[in-house]
Scaffold this motif. Structure first.
Motif, PDB file in Angstrom:
ATOM      1  N   TYR A 118       0.825  -1.206   0.000  1.00  0.00           N
ATOM      2  CA  TYR A 118       0.000   0.000   0.000  1.00  0.00           C
ATOM      3  C   TYR A 118       0.867   1.267   0.000  1.00  0.00           C
ATOM      4  O   TYR A 118       2.045   1.230   0.345  1.00  0.00           O
ATOM      5  CB  TYR A 118      -0.907   0.034   1.229  1.00  0.00           C
ATOM      6  CG  TYR A 118      -2.020  -0.996   1.216  1.00  0.00           C
ATOM      7  CD1 TYR A 118      -2.350  -1.705   0.055  1.00  0.00           C
ATOM      8  CD2 TYR A 118      -2.745  -1.275   2.370  1.00  0.00           C
ATOM      9  CE1 TYR A 118      -3.380  -2.641   0.048  1.00  0.00           C
ATOM     10  CE2 TYR A 118      -3.774  -2.207   2.374  1.00  0.00           C
ATOM     11  CZ  TYR A 118      -4.078  -2.890   1.214  1.00  0.00           C
ATOM     12  OH  TYR A 118      -5.084  -3.813   1.217  1.00  0.00           O
ATOM     13  N   ASP A 119       0.255   2.383  -0.369  1.00  0.00           N
ATOM     14  CA  ASP A 119       0.885   3.695  -0.326  1.00  0.00           C
ATOM     15  C   ASP A 119       0.268   4.513   0.795  1.00  0.00           C
ATOM     16  O   ASP A 119      -0.947   4.420   1.043  1.00  0.00           O
ATOM     17  CB  ASP A 119       0.690   4.453  -1.645  1.00  0.00           C
ATOM     18  CG  ASP A 119       1.452   3.845  -2.808  1.00  0.00           C
ATOM     19  OD1 ASP A 119       2.397   3.076  -2.551  1.00  0.00           O
ATOM     20  OD2 ASP A 119       1.099   4.149  -3.965  1.00  0.00           O
ATOM     21  N   LEU A 120       1.086   5.313   1.458  1.00  0.00           N
ATOM     22  CA  LEU A 120       0.585   6.241   2.468  1.00  0.00           C
ATOM     23  C   LEU A 120       0.810   7.667   1.995  1.00  0.00           C
ATOM     24  O   LEU A 120       1.915   8.017   1.568  1.00  0.00           O
ATOM     25  CB  LEU A 120       1.312   6.038   3.801  1.00  0.00           C
ATOM     26  CG  LEU A 120       1.028   7.124   4.858  1.00  0.00           C
ATOM     27  CD1 LEU A 120      -0.361   6.920   5.468  1.00  0.00           C
ATOM     28  CD2 LEU A 120       2.089   7.144   5.939  1.00  0.00           C
ATOM     29  N   TYR A 121      -0.227   8.486   2.079  1.00  0.00           N
ATOM     30  CA  TYR A 121      -0.124   9.914   1.818  1.00  0.00           C
ATOM     31  C   TYR A 121      -0.383  10.628   3.133  1.00  0.00           C
ATOM     32  O   TYR A 121      -1.427  10.432   3.762  1.00  0.00           O
ATOM     33  CB  TYR A 121      -1.141  10.362   0.759  1.00  0.00           C
ATOM     34  CG  TYR A 121      -0.837   9.822  -0.617  1.00  0.00           C
ATOM     35  CD1 TYR A 121      -0.154  10.591  -1.549  1.00  0.00           C
ATOM     36  CD2 TYR A 121      -1.221   8.525  -0.973  1.00  0.00           C
ATOM     37  CE1 TYR A 121       0.144  10.085  -2.810  1.00  0.00           C
ATOM     38  CE2 TYR A 121      -0.917   8.010  -2.229  1.00  0.00           C
ATOM     39  CZ  TYR A 121      -0.239   8.798  -3.127  1.00  0.00           C
ATOM     40  OH  TYR A 121       0.064   8.298  -4.379  1.00  0.00           O
ATOM     41  N   VAL A 122       0.572  11.428   3.581  1.00  0.00           N
ATOM     42  CA  VAL A 122       0.426  12.123   4.859  1.00  0.00           C
ATOM     43  C   VAL A 122       0.902  13.558   4.689  1.00  0.00           C
ATOM     44  O   VAL A 122       1.896  13.823   4.023  1.00  0.00           O
ATOM     45  CB  VAL A 122       1.198  11.388   5.976  1.00  0.00           C
ATOM     46  CG1 VAL A 122       2.686  11.264   5.652  1.00  0.00           C
ATOM     47  CG2 VAL A 122       0.986  12.042   7.323  1.00  0.00           C
ATOM     48  N   THR A 123       0.178  14.479   5.288  1.00  0.00           N
ATOM     49  CA  THR A 123       0.464  15.895   5.061  1.00  0.00           C
ATOM     50  C   THR A 123       1.785  16.326   5.684  1.00  0.00           C
ATOM     51  O   THR A 123       2.448  17.213   5.172  1.00  0.00           O
ATOM     52  CB  THR A 123      -0.668  16.768   5.628  1.00  0.00           C
ATOM     53  OG1 THR A 123      -0.830  16.493   7.037  1.00  0.00           O
ATOM     54  CG2 THR A 123      -1.975  16.482   4.898  1.00  0.00           C
ATOM     55  N   ARG A 124       2.182  15.682   6.794  1.00  0.00           N
ATOM     56  CA  ARG A 124       3.417  16.065   7.488  1.00  0.00           C
ATOM     57  C   ARG A 124       4.328  14.844   7.627  1.00  0.00           C
ATOM     58  O   ARG A 124       3.855  13.731   7.849  1.00  0.00           O
ATOM     59  CB  ARG A 124       3.092  16.632   8.868  1.00  0.00           C
ATOM     60  CG  ARG A 124       4.314  17.134   9.648  1.00  0.00           C
ATOM     61  CD  ARG A 124       3.949  17.469  11.085  1.00  0.00           C
ATOM     62  NE  ARG A 124       2.947  18.526  11.164  1.00  0.00           N
ATOM     63  CZ  ARG A 124       2.329  18.877  12.298  1.00  0.00           C
ATOM     64  NH1 ARG A 124       2.614  18.240  13.431  1.00  0.00           N
ATOM     65  NH2 ARG A 124       1.434  19.841  12.285  1.00  0.00           N
ATOM     66  N   GLU A 125       5.615  15.063   7.498  1.00  0.00           N
ATOM     67  CA  GLU A 125       6.598  13.984   7.634  1.00  0.00           C
ATOM     68  C   GLU A 125       6.415  13.248   8.959  1.00  0.00           C
ATOM     69  O   GLU A 125       6.346  13.868  10.017  1.00  0.00           O
ATOM     70  CB  GLU A 125       8.010  14.574   7.561  1.00  0.00           C
ATOM     71  CG  GLU A 125       9.118  13.547   7.681  1.00  0.00           C
ATOM     72  CD  GLU A 125      10.494  14.197   7.753  1.00  0.00           C
ATOM     73  OE1 GLU A 125      11.490  13.464   7.914  1.00  0.00           O
ATOM     74  OE2 GLU A 125      10.571  15.446   7.654  1.00  0.00           O
ATOM     75  N   PRO A 126       6.321  11.921   8.924  1.00  0.00           N
ATOM     76  CA  PRO A 126       6.091  11.140  10.147  1.00  0.00           C
ATOM     77  C   PRO A 126       7.250  11.223  11.138  1.00  0.00           C
ATOM     78  O   PRO A 126       8.412  11.419  10.764  1.00  0.00           O
ATOM     79  CB  PRO A 126       5.934   9.704   9.623  1.00  0.00           C
ATOM     80  CG  PRO A 126       5.520   9.861   8.197  1.00  0.00           C
ATOM     81  CD  PRO A 126       6.230  11.095   7.712  1.00  0.00           C
ATOM     82  N   CYS A 127       6.914  11.035  12.421  1.00  0.00           N
ATOM     83  CA  CYS A 127       7.916  11.004  13.480  1.00  0.00           C
ATOM     84  C   CYS A 127       8.533   9.601  13.551  1.00  0.00           C
ATOM     85  O   CYS A 127       8.165   8.708  12.786  1.00  0.00           O
ATOM     86  CB  CYS A 127       7.276  11.360  14.819  1.00  0.00           C
ATOM     87  SG  CYS A 127       6.029  10.147  15.355  1.00  0.00           S
ATOM     88  N   VAL A 128       9.448   9.379  14.497  1.00  0.00           N
ATOM     89  CA  VAL A 128      10.121   8.088  14.623  1.00  0.00           C
ATOM     90  C   VAL A 128       9.114   6.985  14.936  1.00  0.00           C
ATOM     91  O   VAL A 128       9.170   5.892  14.364  1.00  0.00           O
ATOM     92  CB  VAL A 128      11.211   8.146  15.710  1.00  0.00           C
ATOM     93  CG1 VAL A 128      11.768   6.757  15.985  1.00  0.00           C
ATOM     94  CG2 VAL A 128      12.339   9.074  15.280  1.00  0.00           C
ATOM     95  N   MET A 129       8.204   7.246  15.864  1.00  0.00           N
ATOM     96  CA  MET A 129       7.209   6.225  16.222  1.00  0.00           C
ATOM     97  C   MET A 129       6.392   5.797  15.008  1.00  0.00           C
ATOM     98  O   MET A 129       6.223   4.598  14.744  1.00  0.00           O
ATOM     99  CB  MET A 129       6.276   6.768  17.309  1.00  0.00           C
ATOM    100  CG  MET A 129       5.143   5.807  17.674  1.00  0.00           C
ATOM    101  SD  MET A 129       3.951   6.534  18.832  1.00  0.00           S
ATOM    102  CE  MET A 129       3.120   7.736  17.764  1.00  0.00           C
TER     103      MET A 129
END
Length: 351
Positions: A270-281
């Motif tokens: 799958y692909d993930l689209y997220v507005t902000r760069e993810p954190c380490v967790m």
């Protein structure tokens, strides 16, 4: 529950406002490291092959197979059209005055075939991208095994107009979810999980940390995907913008083996689209859920997919994935500015 994703037409001018660039490993993105070596002009061109053979025996360039031993002289007016690497400066004998006689033993290499040495800089490791190759080649000829997909991606030309239109639409859905979350008092961060094989939206989520400190938008989406597969741990029913699609043959990859499971492992492929760069967790959660690709709009100071860390490039992890940044960057930046403005207002009200 079904994701409320509006299928909308995307014009070319909309998709021209942003470019998706790959987030590469440090080895691929860092500057070329250089080391010093002694080179010398080849006085007699006919002796080139023999000189190279003798120098390879006397001063083998161990671990530097990417460096070519001979190059054409950069000075077009030179009487000696070729130059050869004699040895690394670190391998040369300790001497006060450097000369071709001091670098070479009295027997073994024909001194008369070489002119006086001079110092050059050579790349200490093979180039992995075309920009690295072009920079390295300015110093000394270097072999390069090009990954053309990376080259195209670095030019921002990996995705065709149709693909960009779909990417635009998916990120618009993430932006819409972020705004819905903000209206409910959450941070303005949204995420969407898509099956690229069927162009199906599997889950839409936003920040829900009003209920739980770990409910970042990415974590919410992963749990919603798990719910779509009959699992999951939390209920997000009170958040209308957080939803998932029921598992069907259209949302799961086809398996050639009838006995093989029709369900992927959470986010496999799958692909993930997220507005902000993810954190380490969130980045580690994406590793464990086997995400295929991640697209984010704007960087974060503590981001783990390019800014502070590059979790997706860690070689000791058992799963890695591709990451691209810059999708709808302006709209995603606006969400961050909205968060900053509201936080500033809250602080002023407290004072």
């Amino acid at each position: 529950m079904e994701p409320q994703v509006k299928r909308q037409k995307v014009s070319v001018c909309d998709t021209d406002s942003w470019t998706a660039y790959p987030v590469l490993s440090d080895e691929q993105s860092q500057d070329v490291e250089l080391m010093e070596a002694f080179a010398a002009p080849i006085v007699d061109k006919k002796k080139t092959s023999q000189l190279v053979k003798e120098l390879n025996s006397l001063y083998p360039l161990n671990g530097l197979q990417h460096i070519k031993r001979v190059r054409a002289c950069k000075d077009k007016g030179s009487h000696h059209p070729l130059e050869v690497l004699v040895c690394l400066v670190s391998d040369a004998p300790d001497m006060k005055v450097v000369s071709i006689d001091s670098l070479l033993p009295s027997e073994g290499v024909r001194h008369d075939g070489l002119g006086e040495p001079f110092v050059v800089k050579v790349p200490s490791r093979p180039p992995l991208t075309r920009p690295q190759f072009e920079l390295a080649s300015k110093h000394w000829p270097t072999s390069f095994h090009e990954d053309k997909q990376v080259t195209i991606a670095l030019r921002g030309e990996l995705f065709n107009p149709h693909q960009k239109a779909l990417m635009h639409m998916y990120m618009i859905s993430a932006v819409t979810a972020a705004k819905a979350g903000k209206e409910m008092g959450m941070e303005a961060v949204g995420a969407v999980v898509v099956n690229p094989a069927t162009q199906t939206v599997i889950a839409v989520g936003h920040d829900c940390r009003g209920d739980h400190p770990l409910h970042h938008a990415v974590m919410v989406c992963i749990d919603l995907v798990a719910q779509s597969q009959g699992a999951g741990c939390y209920s997000f029913d009170k958040y209308p913008a957080c939803s998932f699609s029921s598992p069907t043959s259209d949302t799961c990859p086809n398996e050639p083996d009838a006995e093989a499971s029709s369900q992927p492992y959470i986010c496999t492929g799958y692909d993930l689209y997220v507005t902000r760069e993810p954190c380490v967790m969130c980045a580690m959660a994406l590793v464990h859920s086997r995400i295929g690709r991640v697209f984010y709009g704007t960087a974060s100071a503590d981001g783990a997919l390019g800014t502070k860390f590059k979790i997706h490039c860690q070689k000791d992890l058992n799963h890695r994935f591709e990451v691209y940044k810059g999708v709808l960057s302006m709209q995603c930046d606006d969400l961050d500015r909205l968060d900053d403005h509201i936080q500033k207002q809250s602080l002023e009200e407290c004072v």
